[in-house]
Design an enzyme around this catalytic site. Sequence first.
Site, PDB file in Angstrom:
ATOM      1  CB  SER A  13      27.618  36.527  32.920  1.00  0.00           C
ATOM      2  OG  SER A  13      27.174  37.120  34.117  1.00  0.00           O
ATOM      3  CB  SER A  15      25.539  38.676  36.690  1.00  0.00           C
ATOM      4  OG  SER A  15      26.685  38.286  37.378  1.00  0.00           O
ATOM      5  CB  THR A  62      32.944  39.499  36.424  1.00  0.00           C
ATOM      6  OG1 THR A  62      33.224  38.151  36.757  1.00  0.00           O
ATOM      7  CG2 THR A  62      32.957  39.655  34.914  1.00  0.00           C
ATOM      8  CE  LYS A  66      35.428  39.831  40.969  1.00  0.00           C
ATOM      9  NZ  LYS A  66      35.167  38.844  42.035  1.00  0.00           N
ATOM     10  CG  ASN A  87      32.125  42.545  44.084  1.00  0.00           C
ATOM     11  OD1 ASN A  87      32.024  43.536  44.785  1.00  0.00           O
ATOM     12  ND2 ASN A  87      31.406  41.460  44.267  1.00  0.00           N
ATOM     13  CG  ASP A 102      33.514  38.737  45.561  1.00  0.00           C
ATOM     14  OD1 ASP A 102      32.371  38.520  45.127  1.00  0.00           O
ATOM     15  OD2 ASP A 102      34.509  38.891  44.822  1.00  0.00           O
ATOM     16  N   GLY A 126      44.760  29.092  47.254  1.00  0.00           N
ATOM     17  CA  GLY A 126      44.789  30.142  46.232  1.00  0.00           C
ATOM     18  C   GLY A 126      45.097  31.499  46.854  1.00  0.00           C
ATOM     19  CB  ALA A 130      38.043  34.740  45.198  1.00  0.00           C
ATOM     20  N   GLY A 239      29.719  27.578  45.878  1.00  0.00           N
ATOM     21  CA  GLY A 239      29.787  29.033  45.721  1.00  0.00           C
ATOM     22  C   GLY A 239      28.502  29.708  45.283  1.00  0.00           C
TER      23      GLY A 239
HETATM   24  P1  NAP Z   1      42.189  34.420  40.390  1.00  0.00           P
HETATM   25  O1  NAP Z   1      42.443  35.834  40.807  1.00  0.00           O
HETATM   26  O2  NAP Z   1      42.488  33.953  39.043  1.00  0.00           O
HETATM   27  O3  NAP Z   1      42.957  33.521  41.500  1.00  0.00           O
HETATM   28  C1  NAP Z   1      42.870  32.169  41.609  1.00  0.00           C
HETATM   29  C2  NAP Z   1      44.067  31.668  42.411  1.00  0.00           C
HETATM   30  O4  NAP Z   1      44.010  30.262  42.333  1.00  0.00           O
HETATM   31  C3  NAP Z   1      45.393  32.098  41.823  1.00  0.00           C
HETATM   32  O5  NAP Z   1      45.880  33.224  42.460  1.00  0.00           O
HETATM   33  C4  NAP Z   1      46.285  30.869  42.021  1.00  0.00           C
HETATM   34  O6  NAP Z   1      47.013  30.989  43.248  1.00  0.00           O
HETATM   35  C5  NAP Z   1      45.314  29.731  42.174  1.00  0.00           C
HETATM   36  N1  NAP Z   1      45.296  28.907  40.956  1.00  0.00           N
HETATM   37  C6  NAP Z   1      45.012  29.292  39.694  1.00  0.00           C
HETATM   38  N2  NAP Z   1      45.126  28.249  38.845  1.00  0.00           N
HETATM   39  C7  NAP Z   1      45.486  27.183  39.590  1.00  0.00           C
HETATM   40  C8  NAP Z   1      45.772  25.820  39.308  1.00  0.00           C
HETATM   41  N3  NAP Z   1      45.707  25.342  38.067  1.00  0.00           N
HETATM   42  N4  NAP Z   1      46.122  25.012  40.335  1.00  0.00           N
HETATM   43  C9  NAP Z   1      46.193  25.484  41.615  1.00  0.00           C
HETATM   44  N5  NAP Z   1      45.951  26.780  41.937  1.00  0.00           N
HETATM   45  C10 NAP Z   1      45.590  27.607  40.936  1.00  0.00           C
HETATM   46  O7  NAP Z   1      40.656  34.073  40.598  1.00  0.00           O
HETATM   47  P2  NAP Z   1      39.681  34.615  41.729  1.00  0.00           P
HETATM   48  O8  NAP Z   1      38.975  35.819  41.259  1.00  0.00           O
HETATM   49  O9  NAP Z   1      40.433  34.695  43.002  1.00  0.00           O
HETATM   50  O10 NAP Z   1      38.595  33.428  41.770  1.00  0.00           O
HETATM   51  C11 NAP Z   1      38.949  32.138  42.211  1.00  0.00           C
HETATM   52  C12 NAP Z   1      37.751  31.205  42.138  1.00  0.00           C
HETATM   53  O11 NAP Z   1      36.708  31.689  42.988  1.00  0.00           O
HETATM   54  C13 NAP Z   1      37.129  31.101  40.732  1.00  0.00           C
HETATM   55  O12 NAP Z   1      36.717  29.784  40.534  1.00  0.00           O
HETATM   56  C14 NAP Z   1      35.915  32.009  40.817  1.00  0.00           C
HETATM   57  O13 NAP Z   1      34.884  31.608  39.937  1.00  0.00           O
HETATM   58  C15 NAP Z   1      35.498  31.802  42.260  1.00  0.00           C
HETATM   59  N6  NAP Z   1      34.742  32.951  42.793  1.00  0.00           N
HETATM   60  C16 NAP Z   1      33.481  32.722  43.215  1.00  0.00           C
HETATM   61  C17 NAP Z   1      32.753  33.753  43.751  1.00  0.00           C
HETATM   62  C18 NAP Z   1      31.361  33.479  44.230  1.00  0.00           C
HETATM   63  O14 NAP Z   1      30.601  34.428  44.458  1.00  0.00           O
HETATM   64  N7  NAP Z   1      30.994  32.242  44.442  1.00  0.00           N
HETATM   65  C19 NAP Z   1      33.295  35.046  43.847  1.00  0.00           C
HETATM   66  C20 NAP Z   1      34.610  35.242  43.417  1.00  0.00           C
HETATM   67  C21 NAP Z   1      35.330  34.177  42.877  1.00  0.00           C
HETATM   68  P3  NAP Z   1      48.580  30.559  43.301  1.00  0.00           P
HETATM   69  O15 NAP Z   1      49.194  31.056  42.023  1.00  0.00           O
HETATM   70  O16 NAP Z   1      49.086  31.273  44.500  1.00  0.00           O
HETATM   71  O17 NAP Z   1      48.620  29.067  43.438  1.00  0.00           O
END
Ligand code: NAP
Length: 276
Positions: A13, A15, A62, A66, A87, A102, A126, A130, A239
């Site tokens: 992390s 953070s 995180t 969440k 978050n 977020d 996705g 997020a 990001g």
């Molecule tokens: P999550 O809840 O695990 O969701 C990710 C989504 O991506 C899933 O619902 C899935 O949707 C899709 N996915 C997962 N694996 C995949 C694959 N192999 N191929 C294609 N689609 C895939 O994660 P999250 O919390 O939403 O976070 C998503 C991303 O955003 C991460 O990389 C995280 O680090 C980033 N993030 C960044 C910030 C920031 O402040 N910059 C904040 C939050 C999150 P489907 O099943 O519908 O395809």
Amino acid sequence: MKLGVIGGKLGHSCSPAIHEKLFKILHEQTQHQYGLLEMDRNDIPNELQRLNAEHYTGMNVTIPYKLDVMPFLTDISREARIIGAVNTIHITDKGCFGYNTDYSGFGRSLDHAGIAVSGKNCVVLGTGGAARAIMQYLADHGAASMTVVSRCPHRKPDFDTFSHHVDAELINYAELSRRKRADVLINCTPVGMFPDVDSSPITEELTARYPAVVDLIYNPKDTKILQYAKKHGAVTLNGMYMLVAQAIGSEEIWMGRHIESSVIEQIAKEMEHYYD
Ligand code: NAP
């Protein structure tokens, strides 16, 4: 203030580094501490009680907790409730309150990059926590249309509950490839994140259809999809700024005061090479 981040495995992390940079800029290093609070899912209610008893002021939450923390909170903000993810937790003498920064962090990062969403056709890849925060932001800030892309659009009960609040079309990747260009593409999947740096959620040919491409991933700073987008002249945003802005959003809740955008900019710049 006693602060920290709650999660499963937190070894990588960044953070603490972001929050410590803020304390330094504010000349408040001696007044606050920000730690890593690793815990098992089953221990969340007991751990929240312990942190309260130990006079913690707040915690970030995180992946993957969440959603898990939500049943144990006194109240939850509108955004966090609709998005279905918390978050940020603020502990006060009235209880433990949940927020989602977020949402605002994403908005601040778009403003910083000069990417407008009002009146624009947006595509979100996705359907996780997020993606829901980003969709809520797009809906609240006047996006003309929102297309959400999922690997299995027909098996999304969580998403279906959420999508009653926003007007979005849910399609699969095959359908996306048949669509014409849109204005803004936002990757909310983990595809391309370290160590999977050679992967992209969509092909170069498809990426080239979007004049603005945002990736929520911050490690690496130039994901494959952003490399494709840059090659075709798109405006791009990774990001890191959002990560810093959501952390500052949490601090604003805990400190009860506004923090200038220039502070976010300074920390985001310092964090740019954190993972190099
Ligand atoms: P999550 O809840 O695990 O969701 C990710 C989504 O991506 C899933 O619902 C899935 O949707 C899709 N996915 C997962 N694996 C995949 C694959 N192999 N191929 C294609 N689609 C895939 O994660 P999250 O919390 O939403 O976070 C998503 C991303 O955003 C991460 O990389 C995280 O680090 C980033 N993030 C960044 C910030 C920031 O402040 N910059 C904040 C939050 C999150 P489907 O099943 O519908 O395809």
